[in-house]
Each structure stands twice: as C-alpha cells, then as structure tokens.
Design an enzyme around this catalytic site. Structure first.
Site, mmCIF file in Angstrom:
data_model
loop_
_atom_site.group_PDB
_atom_site.id
_atom_site.type_symbol
_atom_site.label_atom_id
_atom_site.label_comp_id
_atom_site.label_asym_id
_atom_site.label_seq_id
_atom_site.Cartn_x
_atom_site.Cartn_y
_atom_site.Cartn_z
ATOM 1 N N SER A 52 0.839 -1.211 0.000
ATOM 2 C CA SER A 52 0.000 0.000 0.000
ATOM 3 C C SER A 52 0.867 1.251 0.000
ATOM 4 O O SER A 52 1.999 1.253 0.492
ATOM 5 C CB SER A 52 -0.905 0.016 1.230
HETATM 6 N N1 SAM Z 1 -0.966 -3.493 3.889
HETATM 7 C C1 SAM Z 1 -0.525 -4.421 2.902
HETATM 8 C C2 SAM Z 1 0.847 -3.968 2.410
HETATM 9 O O1 SAM Z 1 1.200 -2.813 2.580
HETATM 10 O O2 SAM Z 1 1.571 -4.765 1.819
HETATM 11 C C3 SAM Z 1 -1.567 -4.358 1.820
HETATM 12 C C4 SAM Z 1 -1.471 -5.358 0.764
HETATM 13 S S1 SAM Z 1 -2.582 -5.328 -0.607
HETATM 14 C C5 SAM Z 1 -3.145 -3.697 -0.800
HETATM 15 C C6 SAM Z 1 -3.982 -6.241 -0.007
HETATM 16 C C7 SAM Z 1 -3.751 -7.707 0.256
HETATM 17 O O3 SAM Z 1 -5.002 -8.308 0.621
HETATM 18 C C8 SAM Z 1 -3.238 -8.511 -0.938
HETATM 19 O O4 SAM Z 1 -2.029 -9.125 -0.572
HETATM 20 C C9 SAM Z 1 -4.344 -9.554 -1.185
HETATM 21 O O5 SAM Z 1 -3.855 -10.801 -1.624
HETATM 22 C C10 SAM Z 1 -4.979 -9.651 0.185
HETATM 23 N N2 SAM Z 1 -6.344 -10.187 0.211
HETATM 24 C C11 SAM Z 1 -7.367 -9.938 -0.650
HETATM 25 N N3 SAM Z 1 -8.461 -10.624 -0.258
HETATM 26 C C12 SAM Z 1 -8.123 -11.313 0.870
HETATM 27 C C13 SAM Z 1 -8.820 -12.193 1.754
HETATM 28 N N4 SAM Z 1 -10.092 -12.528 1.559
HETATM 29 N N5 SAM Z 1 -8.147 -12.707 2.803
HETATM 30 C C14 SAM Z 1 -6.838 -12.396 3.029
HETATM 31 N N6 SAM Z 1 -6.131 -11.569 2.235
HETATM 32 C C15 SAM Z 1 -6.765 -11.026 1.175
#
Ligand code: SAM
Length: 218
Positions: free
Chosen positions: A68
């Site tokens: 993010s």
């Molecule tokens: N705060 C994290 C970072 O800075 O790296 C944000 C990562 S990204 C914006 C959001 C993450 O949510 C992704 O890695 C995605 O795979 C995960 N994600 C999406 N749906 C999900 C779910 N149902 N359960 C767990 N993780 C999920």
C-alpha cells in the site's frame, strides 16, 4: 534464507523525507509518523527498485498485489488509535509492511493473507526483521473466529460491503477500519462497536485498493 538487507544513510534520509511528506499531507499522529520513520520499507522491495521505496506510491509485490501507499498505511493506522497490547486482526498481510507498523505501535497482530506466495515470503522476512506476528493463510473476509475477539480489525483490501462476521469478532468498544466501494474506488469506513448489536459507522475519504476476494467479499 540469507538476506542482505542494509539500512544505509541514503534509505534513512529518504525515510525521514517521507515522514515529512506524510505530515504535510495531513497525518498528525506522531506515534504513527515515528513508526513510518522506523520501519525500513525498502526491505519489501527488490534491490533494483530501492529508489521507489520511499516515494508515496503503492508498488507491485507480485501475484497482482501491491504494497500500500505509505499515506494509505498511515491514514488507516491513524484511524485505528492503537493502544499498547491491542489485539489486532489485519486482513490482507500483503508485503507485511503494515503489519510491522502496527507492531511498532505495540499491537499484538493476527494477520491473514490468501495468496500463498505472499504468505510464504512474509513468514520469512518479518521474523528476520524482528517482527513476530501470528501469521495465517486463508480467506480473511470471514475473519479468524478461533482467535476472536479483537480490539481492532483492519482490512487492507477493498470490500463490496462491511461483512457482519467481522463485526461479530470485535470486542465491545472495538473498531473496524475497512475500505468499502466498487472495484474502482472505495471509501474508508470506520465501525465502532458500542454494544453487542450497536454500531457507529463513519464514512471518510476515497481510496483505491486491490479487491478483497473471498466468501464474504468479491
Ligand atoms: N498493507 C498491505 C501492504 O502494505 O503490503 C496491503 C497489501 S494489498 C493492498 C492487499 C492484500 O489483501 C493482498 O495481498 C491480497 O492478496 C490480500 N487479500 C485480498 N483478499 C483477501 C482475503 N479474503 N483474505 C486475506 N487476504 C486477502
């Protein structure tokens, strides 16, 4: 696994400048700014892209996902008002950067990721950096009921609605922070649990997240 990460003056200086930028953009919580100033964000990047690590941008981390934008991390963290010892469920571990920020603020973090490759990476990198959250692999849209209740729940992917099952896993007085909207844009929503079935919802600014994919999501 052998890691070669180093936190040199160049990265430390870039991190200080990032903190000043976030302050100018409206982040006021000094503890959150101090945490951003401490966690080496370039450790989550390939060395080739170190020059991108302290820009205020989201960046690809593989599997179609992103680390993010620092402003978004700071914004969500500020909304959580973390107290030392808070039990926090983070849904969407991704790179693990946000997890480290929460731990710098003294939270006990339970973090869940659905993408196996990202999960495998974070269970190696975070302990190497000295952060030991509770890691889970699976669909976080349902929360993790076995570990509930939580003081705070943070969703780091865009949801189509607020899943009831997450509200059920909050303690009374607990807070959920979740971006809610369509695939294009989402509004940051906070939900405070004021009684067993009573909630106070506030809708805030607009962001753009990768989708929350799962049983109680897209
Ligand atoms: N705060 C994290 C970072 O800075 O790296 C944000 C990562 S990204 C914006 C959001 C993450 O949510 C992704 O890695 C995605 O795979 C995960 N994600 C999406 N749906 C999900 C779910 N149902 N359960 C767990 N993780 C999920």
């Amino acid at each position: 696994m052998a890691y070669k990460y180093k936190d040199n003056y160049r990265e430390q200086g870039a991190r200080k400048r990032l903190v000043e930028l976030l302050r100018k953009k409206g982040i006021e919580d000094e503890k959150v700014l101090a945490a951003i100033g401490k966690v080496p964000r370039h450790f989550f990047f390939d060395e080739t892209f170190y020059n991108q690590a302290y820009k205020d941008i989201a960046f690809p981390i593989g599997e179609g996902q992103t680390i993010s934008q620092p402003y978004t991390v700071a914004y969500q963290t500020q909304l959580l008002h973390i107290n030392k010892g808070d039990k926090v469920l983070e849904i969407g571990t991704g790179s693990g950067y946000q997890t480290c920020i929460l731990m710098e603020l003294g939270a006990q973090v339970y973090t869940i990721e659905r993408q196996e490759k990202l999960y495998e990476r974070t269970i190696q990198v975070l302990p190497y950096m000295g952060y030991k959250p509770h890691f889970f692999l699976g669909d976080g849209s349902k929360g993790i009921s076995e570990q509930a209740p939580y003081n705070k729940i943070l969703v780091t992917a865009g949801a189509p609605f607020v899943p009831d099952i997450l509200l059920q896993q909050l303690k009374i007085g607990g807070l959920l922070v979740i971006p809610v909207g369509n695939e294009e844009t989402q509004q940051m929503v906070t939900v405070l649990k004021v009684g067993e079935h009573d909630y106070e919802k506030v809708v805030l600014d607009t962001f753009r997240f990768v989708p929350l994919v799962g049983d109680k999501a897209w």
